[in-house]
Design a protein around this motif. Structure first.
Motif, short mmCIF file in Angstrom:
data_model
loop_
_atom_site.label_atom_id
_atom_site.label_comp_id
_atom_site.label_asym_id
_atom_site.label_seq_id
_atom_site.Cartn_x
_atom_site.Cartn_y
_atom_site.Cartn_z
N ILE A 1 -44.16 -99.97 12.22
CA ILE A 1 -42.70 -100.15 12.32
C ILE A 1 -42.23 -99.96 13.77
O ILE A 1 -41.16 -100.41 14.14
CB ILE A 1 -41.93 -99.22 11.35
CG1 ILE A 1 -42.21 -97.74 11.64
CG2 ILE A 1 -42.28 -99.54 9.91
CD1 ILE A 1 -41.34 -96.81 10.80
N TRP A 2 -43.04 -99.27 14.56
CA TRP A 2 -42.80 -99.21 16.01
C TRP A 2 -44.00 -99.90 16.64
O TRP A 2 -45.12 -99.40 16.58
CB TRP A 2 -42.71 -97.76 16.48
CG TRP A 2 -41.58 -97.01 15.83
CD1 TRP A 2 -40.24 -97.19 16.04
CD2 TRP A 2 -41.69 -95.93 14.87
NE1 TRP A 2 -39.51 -96.30 15.28
CE2 TRP A 2 -40.37 -95.51 14.55
CE3 TRP A 2 -42.75 -95.27 14.25
CZ2 TRP A 2 -40.09 -94.49 13.64
CZ3 TRP A 2 -42.48 -94.25 13.35
CH2 TRP A 2 -41.17 -93.86 13.05
N LYS B 1 -40.75 -88.31 18.56
CA LYS B 1 -39.67 -88.75 17.66
C LYS B 1 -40.26 -89.53 16.47
O LYS B 1 -39.85 -89.32 15.32
CB LYS B 1 -38.70 -89.63 18.45
CG LYS B 1 -37.47 -90.05 17.69
CD LYS B 1 -36.49 -90.78 18.60
CE LYS B 1 -35.65 -91.76 17.83
NZ LYS B 1 -36.34 -93.01 17.47
N HIS B 2 -41.23 -90.39 16.75
CA HIS B 2 -41.87 -91.12 15.64
C HIS B 2 -42.50 -90.14 14.66
O HIS B 2 -42.38 -90.30 13.45
CB HIS B 2 -42.98 -92.04 16.17
CG HIS B 2 -42.49 -93.15 17.05
ND1 HIS B 2 -43.34 -93.88 17.85
CD2 HIS B 2 -41.26 -93.67 17.24
CE1 HIS B 2 -42.65 -94.80 18.50
NE2 HIS B 2 -41.38 -94.69 18.15
N VAL B 3 -43.21 -89.13 15.21
CA VAL B 3 -43.89 -88.16 14.34
C VAL B 3 -42.86 -87.47 13.44
O VAL B 3 -43.03 -87.41 12.22
CB VAL B 3 -44.65 -87.10 15.18
CG1 VAL B 3 -45.21 -85.99 14.29
CG2 VAL B 3 -45.78 -87.76 15.97
N GLU B 4 -41.78 -86.98 14.07
CA GLU B 4 -40.77 -86.24 13.29
C GLU B 4 -40.17 -87.12 12.20
O GLU B 4 -40.05 -86.72 11.04
CB GLU B 4 -39.68 -85.71 14.22
CG GLU B 4 -40.13 -84.46 14.94
CD GLU B 4 -39.51 -84.31 16.33
OE1 GLU B 4 -38.41 -84.86 16.56
OE2 GLU B 4 -40.16 -83.66 17.18
N THR C 1 -48.81 -94.02 2.20
CA THR C 1 -48.44 -94.90 3.31
C THR C 1 -48.97 -94.39 4.65
O THR C 1 -49.19 -93.19 4.82
CB THR C 1 -46.92 -95.02 3.39
OG1 THR C 1 -46.37 -93.69 3.45
CG2 THR C 1 -46.35 -95.75 2.19
N ALA C 2 -49.15 -95.33 5.58
CA ALA C 2 -49.64 -94.98 6.92
C ALA C 2 -48.86 -95.77 7.97
O ALA C 2 -48.63 -96.97 7.81
CB ALA C 2 -51.13 -95.31 7.02
N VAL C 3 -48.43 -95.08 9.03
CA VAL C 3 -47.75 -95.78 10.15
C VAL C 3 -48.31 -95.31 11.49
O VAL C 3 -48.85 -94.21 11.60
CB VAL C 3 -46.22 -95.56 10.21
CG1 VAL C 3 -45.49 -96.25 9.11
CG2 VAL C 3 -45.87 -94.10 10.30
N GLU C 4 -48.10 -96.14 12.49
CA GLU C 4 -48.46 -95.78 13.87
C GLU C 4 -47.34 -94.96 14.49
O GLU C 4 -46.17 -95.31 14.36
CB GLU C 4 -48.71 -97.03 14.71
CG GLU C 4 -48.95 -96.68 16.18
CD GLU C 4 -49.30 -97.87 17.06
OE1 GLU C 4 -49.55 -98.98 16.53
OE2 GLU C 4 -49.31 -97.69 18.30
N ASP D 1 -47.63 -90.55 4.56
CA ASP D 1 -48.80 -89.74 4.20
C ASP D 1 -49.85 -89.63 5.30
O ASP D 1 -50.56 -88.64 5.39
CB ASP D 1 -49.46 -90.32 2.94
CG ASP D 1 -48.49 -90.33 1.78
OD1 ASP D 1 -48.31 -89.27 1.17
OD2 ASP D 1 -47.86 -91.39 1.52
N ILE D 2 -49.99 -90.70 6.08
CA ILE D 2 -51.03 -90.71 7.12
C ILE D 2 -50.41 -91.27 8.40
O ILE D 2 -49.67 -92.26 8.36
CB ILE D 2 -52.21 -91.64 6.71
CG1 ILE D 2 -52.83 -91.18 5.38
CG2 ILE D 2 -53.26 -91.71 7.82
CD1 ILE D 2 -53.79 -92.19 4.76
N LEU D 3 -50.69 -90.64 9.53
CA LEU D 3 -50.20 -91.16 10.81
C LEU D 3 -51.40 -91.68 11.59
O LEU D 3 -52.51 -91.19 11.44
CB LEU D 3 -49.52 -90.04 11.62
CG LEU D 3 -48.45 -89.22 10.89
CD1 LEU D 3 -47.89 -88.17 11.84
CD2 LEU D 3 -47.33 -90.12 10.37
N TRP D 4 -51.16 -92.73 12.41
CA TRP D 4 -52.25 -93.10 13.30
C TRP D 4 -51.74 -93.28 14.72
O TRP D 4 -50.58 -93.62 14.93
CB TRP D 4 -53.03 -94.31 12.78
CG TRP D 4 -52.53 -95.68 13.14
CD1 TRP D 4 -52.70 -96.33 14.34
CD2 TRP D 4 -51.81 -96.59 12.29
NE1 TRP D 4 -52.13 -97.58 14.27
CE2 TRP D 4 -51.58 -97.77 13.02
CE3 TRP D 4 -51.35 -96.51 10.97
CZ2 TRP D 4 -50.89 -98.86 12.49
CZ3 TRP D 4 -50.66 -97.60 10.45
CH2 TRP D 4 -50.44 -98.76 11.20
N VAL D 5 -52.63 -92.98 15.65
CA VAL D 5 -52.34 -93.13 17.08
C VAL D 5 -52.95 -94.46 17.51
O VAL D 5 -54.13 -94.70 17.29
CB VAL D 5 -52.95 -91.96 17.89
CG1 VAL D 5 -52.71 -92.13 19.38
CG2 VAL D 5 -52.41 -90.62 17.39
#
Ligand code: PEP
Ligand code: MN
Length: 374
Positions: A55-56, A95-98, A87-90, A106-110
């Motif tokens: 989404i970013w 700010k994105h993390v928060e 769900t997973a987002v980059e 549920d899952i974040l990726w760098v």
């Protein structure tokens, strides 16, 4: 060097719907309808364990679609509610993390463009302190294993133990069939440094096209990677980003169905047969090294002789002669000429390094030279 990472095994926090573990979804969330409809089709396959969507979006040029932004988090929430898919987002900054955490992602990726920048990775790591969320770290754009390791260490240092590396290939100026060169060696090296770190492969960004996805996915599984992240869009032909590499959920199932799952553990007769062949290889490798050591002793003698007689280290004619003769010999032995040439270059550069050391012994300011072909 072994990496000291405090990591939980993948199976302890994510249960694959089917083998291999598959994270799929569009490159970008474009509209609520596109995301939710894609999520439904992916969930119906029974193969997908988590839904991904950017989404970013980090885009190379300004003016391109840079992601739908925070509103996409609402769409992801709806997709999860309706399909049950985590769900997973980059994320690329604090700010994105928060926002992602607040929205229950549920899952974040760098992403690869963030992994290259220690400031960015540290900012993300700081925002993750005290949070128990899985984080996946893509390899950096450039083939630099230390940057990848550094990013994993920073995230792990923040207390993230549900950690995964994603192999998505590396930028290269050389023309190739791939959008990003796989350079499998780097992923294998990471595995050697951190045997308990799960690695999954992202064939979509390696390939840059649909045609090679199956090939790369199979290779990743054969290298014992623990899952795949593949971009899937309800209608790739109209995708706003990475249109050439996305596949429909139906096409994704076809690719997954054609994969062969092989076991890393060997049993019974297969194990014995392989052990016997491996012991033959070990013996031959020992002989190769013995012969290399003998060769280097002679190289040293030549070096001393050249020094005493003030002869240059390199004589191009001699090198040409070695190359031509040996490559012809290699061909006769059914070895590929490319392999023979690379091997000779490696041996030759080590010989030159050795002789340079001998020639200049005792001279001041001599740097430690590295092998040029390594
Ligand atoms: C993506 O996953 O859509 C993406 C931008 O990938 P990468 O960071 O690997 O380029
Ligand atoms: Mn993409």
């Amino acid at each position: 060097m072994k990496l000291e990472l405090n990591i939980q095994p993948l199976e302890s926090w994510i249960q694959a719907k089917s083998e291999p573990l598959l994270i799929a979804g569009p490159c970008s969330a474009e509209t609520e309808e596109q995301l939710v409809a894609t999520a439904h089709l992916l969930a119906q396959t029974g193969r997908v364990t988590a839904l991904r969507a950017g989404i970013w979006k980090p885009r190379t040029r300004p003016g391109e679609f840079e992601g739908i932004g925070s509103i996409g988090l609402e769409w992801l929430k709806r997709a999860k509610e309706e399909t049950g898919l985590p769900t997973a987002v980059e994320v690329a900054n604090a700010k994105h993390v928060e926002e992602a955490l607040k929205a229950g992602v549920d899952i974040l990726w760098v992403g690869a463009r963030s992994t290259v920048n220690p400031f960015t990775v540290q900012e993300i790591a700081d925002a993750l302190k005290g949070v128990d969320v899985p984080v996946m770290v893509k390899n950096p754009v450039n083939p630099d294993l230390s940057l990848w390791i550094g990013a994993l260490e920073r995230i792990n240092g923040a207390g993230i133990t549900k950690l995964v590396a994603i192999h998505r290939g590396f930028s290269s100026h050389e023309k190739s069939a791939f959008r990003n060169e796989p350079m499998w060696d780097l992923a294998i090296n990471l595995k050697t440094h951190a045997p308990n770190l799960p690695i999954i492969c992202d064939p979509s960004h390696i390939c840059g096209n649909r045609e090679l996805l199956g090939y790369v996915a199979q290779k990743a599984l054969d290298l014992d990677m623990q899952g795949l992240m593949i971009e899937s869009h309800i209608d790739p032909s109209v995708a706003w980003t990475d249109a050439k590499q996305q596949v429909t959920p139906a096409a994704l199932v076809e690719i997954i169905d054609r994969l062969t799952l092989r076991k890393p553990e060997l049993q019974g007769a297969v194990k014995d047969a392989l052990a016997e062949l491996r012991s033959q290889i070990d013996k031959l490798d020992d002989v190769v090294f013995q012969k290399m050591a003998e060769r280097m002793k002679i190289v040293e003698k030549i070096g001393n002789y050249k020094k005493e007689n003030d002869i240059t280290i390199l004589q191009v004619n001699r090198w040409d002669e070695i190359l031509n003769k040996r490559i012809a010999y290699a061909k006769a032995l059914n070895l590929s000429p490319e392999f023979a040439e690379k091997l000779l270059e490696l041996i030759h550069s080590e010989s030159i390094r050795k002789q340079t050391e001998i020639m200049n012994k005792g001279q001041q300011g001599q740097p430690q030279e590295k092998l040029t072909h390594a």
